[in-house]
Design a protein around this motif. Sequence first.
Motif, PDB file in Angstrom:
ATOM      1  N   ASP A 239      59.604  -8.790  43.294  1.00 55.26           N
ATOM      2  CA  ASP A 239      60.514  -7.889  42.612  1.00 55.26           C
ATOM      3  C   ASP A 239      61.938  -8.212  43.060  1.00 55.26           C
ATOM      4  OD1 ASP A 239      60.357  -4.919  41.118  1.00 55.26           O
ATOM      5  OD2 ASP A 239      62.138  -5.240  42.345  1.00 55.26           O
ATOM      6  N   VAL A 240      62.820  -8.382  42.089  1.00 56.65           N
ATOM      7  CA  VAL A 240      64.205  -8.770  42.390  1.00 56.65           C
ATOM      8  C   VAL A 240      64.869  -7.744  43.297  1.00 56.65           C
ATOM      9  CG1 VAL A 240      66.487  -9.178  41.396  1.00 56.65           C
ATOM     10  CG2 VAL A 240      64.449 -10.084  40.259  1.00 56.65           C
ATOM     11  N   THR A 241      64.686  -6.463  43.001  1.00 55.96           N
ATOM     12  CA  THR A 241      65.324  -5.410  43.782  1.00 55.96           C
ATOM     13  C   THR A 241      64.912  -5.482  45.244  1.00 55.96           C
ATOM     14  OG1 THR A 241      65.405  -3.951  41.849  1.00 55.96           O
ATOM     15  CG2 THR A 241      65.632  -2.918  44.016  1.00 55.96           C
ATOM     16  N   VAL A 242      63.617  -5.632  45.478  1.00 52.37           N
ATOM     17  CA  VAL A 242      63.099  -5.660  46.852  1.00 52.37           C
ATOM     18  C   VAL A 242      63.599  -6.893  47.596  1.00 52.37           C
ATOM     19  CG1 VAL A 242      61.011  -5.803  48.259  1.00 52.37           C
ATOM     20  CG2 VAL A 242      61.071  -4.297  46.270  1.00 52.37           C
ATOM     21  N   ARG A 243      63.535  -8.055  46.937  1.00 52.37           N
ATOM     22  CA  ARG A 243      63.950  -9.291  47.598  1.00 52.37           C
ATOM     23  C   ARG A 243      65.446  -9.313  47.904  1.00 52.37           C
ATOM     24  NH1 ARG A 243      59.934 -13.420  47.081  1.00 52.37           N
ATOM     25  NH2 ARG A 243      61.436 -14.903  47.955  1.00 52.37           N
ATOM     26  N   ASP A 244      66.224  -8.525  47.155  1.00 52.71           N
ATOM     27  CA  ASP A 244      67.672  -8.511  47.352  1.00 52.71           C
ATOM     28  C   ASP A 244      68.132  -7.535  48.433  1.00 52.71           C
ATOM     29  OD1 ASP A 244      68.045 -10.425  45.466  1.00 52.71           O
ATOM     30  OD2 ASP A 244      68.806  -9.110  43.902  1.00 52.71           O
ATOM     31  N   LEU A 245      67.242  -6.683  48.930  1.00 50.35           N
ATOM     32  CA  LEU A 245      67.641  -5.677  49.909  1.00 50.35           C
ATOM     33  C   LEU A 245      67.925  -6.302  51.272  1.00 50.35           C
ATOM     34  CD1 LEU A 245      65.079  -2.834  49.101  1.00 50.35           C
ATOM     35  CD2 LEU A 245      67.513  -2.877  48.537  1.00 50.35           C
ATOM     36  N   ARG A 246      68.933  -5.748  51.954  1.00 51.36           N
ATOM     37  CA  ARG A 246      69.233  -6.114  53.325  1.00 51.36           C
ATOM     38  C   ARG A 246      69.284  -4.835  54.164  1.00 51.36           C
ATOM     39  NH1 ARG A 246      69.209 -10.060  50.233  1.00 51.36           N
ATOM     40  NH2 ARG A 246      70.665 -11.819  50.274  1.00 51.36           N
ATOM     41  N   LEU A 247      68.504  -4.787  55.204  1.00 49.31           N
ATOM     42  CA  LEU A 247      68.516  -3.656  56.126  1.00 49.31           C
ATOM     43  C   LEU A 247      69.204  -4.103  57.406  1.00 49.31           C
ATOM     44  CD1 LEU A 247      67.691  -0.768  56.885  1.00 49.31           C
ATOM     45  CD2 LEU A 247      65.508  -1.699  57.699  1.00 49.31           C
ATOM     46  N   GLU A 248      70.376  -3.539  57.671  1.00 48.59           N
ATOM     47  CA  GLU A 248      71.118  -3.898  58.876  1.00 48.59           C
ATOM     48  C   GLU A 248      70.934  -2.808  59.921  1.00 48.59           C
ATOM     49  OE1 GLU A 248      75.371  -5.690  60.387  1.00 48.59           O
ATOM     50  OE2 GLU A 248      75.316  -4.653  58.456  1.00 48.59           O
ATOM     51  N   LEU A 249      70.416  -3.207  61.064  1.00 54.81           N
ATOM     52  CA  LEU A 249      70.190  -2.297  62.183  1.00 54.81           C
ATOM     53  C   LEU A 249      71.167  -2.641  63.297  1.00 54.81           C
ATOM     54  CD1 LEU A 249      66.277  -2.515  62.272  1.00 54.81           C
ATOM     55  CD2 LEU A 249      67.679  -0.805  61.089  1.00 54.81           C
ATOM     56  N   LEU A 250      71.927  -1.656  63.749  1.00 50.66           N
ATOM     57  CA  LEU A 250      72.893  -1.849  64.824  1.00 50.66           C
ATOM     58  C   LEU A 250      72.308  -1.319  66.133  1.00 50.66           C
ATOM     59  CD1 LEU A 250      76.208  -0.825  63.019  1.00 50.66           C
ATOM     60  CD2 LEU A 250      75.272  -3.109  63.351  1.00 50.66           C
ATOM     61  N   PHE A 251      72.249  -2.194  67.139  1.00 47.59           N
ATOM     62  CA  PHE A 251      71.708  -1.852  68.445  1.00 47.59           C
ATOM     63  C   PHE A 251      72.832  -1.806  69.471  1.00 47.59           C
ATOM     64  CE2 PHE A 251      68.147  -3.574  66.145  1.00 47.59           C
ATOM     65  CZ  PHE A 251      67.040  -2.878  66.612  1.00 47.59           C
ATOM     66  N   PRO A 252      72.752  -0.913  70.465  1.00 51.27           N
ATOM     67  CA  PRO A 252      73.775  -0.877  71.516  1.00 51.27           C
ATOM     68  C   PRO A 252      73.852  -2.210  72.248  1.00 51.27           C
ATOM     69  CG  PRO A 252      72.382   1.078  71.615  1.00 51.27           C
ATOM     70  CD  PRO A 252      71.732   0.144  70.650  1.00 51.27           C
ATOM     71  N   ALA A 253      75.080  -2.698  72.428  1.00 49.33           N
ATOM     72  CA  ALA A 253      75.280  -3.968  73.128  1.00 49.33           C
ATOM     73  C   ALA A 253      75.538  -3.761  74.615  1.00 49.33           C
ATOM     74  CB  ALA A 253      76.438  -4.737  72.503  1.00 49.33           C
ATOM     75  N   ASP A 254      75.723  -2.506  75.025  1.00 50.40           N
ATOM     76  CA  ASP A 254      75.951  -2.237  76.448  1.00 50.40           C
ATOM     77  C   ASP A 254      75.442  -0.833  76.775  1.00 50.40           C
ATOM     78  OD1 ASP A 254      77.965  -0.407  75.573  1.00 50.40           O
ATOM     79  OD2 ASP A 254      79.463  -1.996  75.643  1.00 50.40           O
TER      80      ASP A 254
END
Length: 262
Positions: A239-254
């Motif tokens: 599915d085009v919609t699913v393949r185009d998704l990006r999930l960005e997760l931000l983790f603490p760096a310190d």
Amino acid sequence: MATRPDLHDPGPFGTALRTARASRRLSQMALALDAGVSARHLSFLESGRASPSREMVLTLAEALALPLWQRNQLLTAAGFAAAFPASPLSSEAVAPFRAILTQMMANHAPFPALLCDRHWNVLEASPAAAAMLGPLLEGWNGPPNVFALTATHPRSAELIANLPQVLHESLERLALEQALAGDDPVLADLIAITRAAAQRHPFKPSARLRSPIMPVIYNSPGGRLSFLSVIAQCGTSEDVTVRDLRLELLFPADEATRAAFG
């Protein structure tokens, strides 16, 4: 008298195929070998002297490793119906993937998470991400875009402590996205505005040996927050919609950033 060469209108498909091949920096011979067709036939397809079958379009699209949305465009240019669905994110068709993404965002709490489309327009933001985006959305018209906000918002330099470094990394990310997409005018526009911002805020590494860690440092009302980013995509879907998704997760760096969310 010299004979005038036979001129052909390449048509929508020939033009689209040549553009896709050029974006991959492939010769006709290289693509022909990858697709298992003759270079002569490929030349005829690009010049409009031959018309492809549906199977040939899909074979060439696969050889070019085009994303699903661009395979649909190539099929449409050849006069065929799209092969890959583009379901709404709320539809039953993509419900299993939507449940996975929702669970991943929930499990990532209390840290920031963003769900974006292929052009990095924000579709959903966790509470922490929404709070961080809030100041950047002041006076912003249209859907929030991660790279456009970073590059053009007047408060970017105030809110992002290491903006030059972030813009440098953004250009590399966008160049990779454009290389994978083949040819996407929206990504090209994002690259242009990000490059212009990078010229205004040049990145000058202070050490010869680059650090393996490149955090995003955000100036919050409570102090600086430093994050590392992980980007996840769904691979087992046509599915085009699913393949185009990006999930960005931000983790603490310190530890200071981790403690701020404790």
